[in-house]
Design an enzyme around this catalytic site. Structure first.
Site, mmCIF file in Angstrom:
data_model
loop_
_atom_site.group_PDB
_atom_site.id
_atom_site.type_symbol
_atom_site.label_atom_id
_atom_site.label_comp_id
_atom_site.label_asym_id
_atom_site.label_seq_id
_atom_site.Cartn_x
_atom_site.Cartn_y
_atom_site.Cartn_z
ATOM 1 N N HIS A 100 0.849 -1.196 0.000
ATOM 2 C CA HIS A 100 0.000 0.000 0.000
ATOM 3 C C HIS A 100 0.880 1.240 0.000
ATOM 4 C CE1 HIS A 100 -2.827 3.088 1.353
ATOM 5 N NE2 HIS A 100 -3.785 2.297 0.894
ATOM 6 N N GLU A 172 -3.629 2.434 -7.207
ATOM 7 C CA GLU A 172 -4.034 3.517 -6.317
ATOM 8 C C GLU A 172 -3.114 4.708 -6.530
ATOM 9 O OE1 GLU A 172 -3.404 2.523 -2.201
ATOM 10 O OE2 GLU A 172 -1.347 1.999 -2.651
#
EC number: 5.3.1.1
Length: 261
Positions: A100, A172
């Protein structure tokens, strides 16, 4: 190949285990069982919530799944603060997020480390959600596709075609995470298609056709329909909106094709 949409709610460092139980109950109440035939829904709580979530999901036989926000590349040993994939598997986790952007930014995680974590997750029967995404300056320079393709290669380095087939990829863009700025549906499709094309190069066309590619970055009930409606976007990695049970259920229903619950 038809890919079943996946909506994953990343709670980040929010909610204690009591609050986690309340949120999962709210999602389960707000999203009738029939939707789960058309969309996979998972929550990604903090480590300290996982046992409570497991007890609720198992006890109430919920079709909702859950996963972890990170996983160690190590199986066990003198690695203070690390959480093994074996531990997560025992807790019934389906997914483990790796790479992430907040892990990459605040903890210096590299593509090489992300690949090691993805490999460890797979070893223990977990599905890694492998995250990649560019900073704003990369986007503004027009190098976002090349950047993400290179990051994908590094983050899957050493994985076989069979292993790649068992992953989920999440695009993302860092500039859209928690900022309220959202990549347009066309922006998301451009990069997600490039990701799928590269998966074909790394594995095979058949593998690429089966891997789910998610978009993450300020996703909510108002924009999820258009984003998930793109041909190469198979769902969303949802941040802030996943902390609101009703909104998370609504956007999951939209991803399933409706109608609203």
């Amino acid at each position: 190949m038809t890919r079943k949409p996946l909506i994953a709610g990343n709670w980040k460092m929010n909610l204690n285990h009591f609050e986690a139980i309340a949120l999962v109950q709210k999602i389960a109440f707000s999203l009738p069982d029939k939707y789960f035939d058309r969309v996979d829904v998972t929550v990604i709580p903090p480590f300290t919530d996982l046992r409570s979530v497991q007890t609720l999901v198992d006890g109430d036989k919920l079709r909702l799944t859950y996963g972890a926000q990170d996983v160690s590349q190590h199986d066990s040993g003198a690695y203070t603060g690390e959480i093994s994939g074996a531990f997560l598997a025992k807790l019934g986790c389906t997914f483990a997020v790796v790479g992430h952007s907040e892990r990459r930014t605040y903890h210096g995680e590299t593509d090489e480390l992300v690949a090691a974590k993805a490999t460890a997750a797979l070893k223990h029967g977990l599905t890694p959600i492998v995250c990649i995404g560019e900073q704003l300056e990369v986007r503004e320079a027009g190098n976002h596709v090349e950047f993400n393709v290179n990051s994908l290669r590094g983050s899957l380095a050493g994985l076989s075609a069979e292993q790649i087939a068992q992953t989920v990829i999440a695009y993302e863009p860092v500039w859209a995470i928690g900022t309220g700025r959202v990549a347009s549906a066309a922006d998301a499709q451009e990069v997600c298609k490039a990701i799928r094309d590269e998966l074909g190069n790394l594995a095979s066309a058949d593998v690429a056709a089966g891997v789910r590619v998610l978009y993450g970055g300020s996703v909510n009930a108002k924009n999820v329909g258009e984003i998930v409606g793109q041909g190469d976007v198979d769902g969303a990695l949802v941040g802030g909106a996943s902390l609101d049970g009703e909104q998370f259920a609504t956007l999951s229903a939209i991803a399933a094709g409706g109608p609203l619950p």
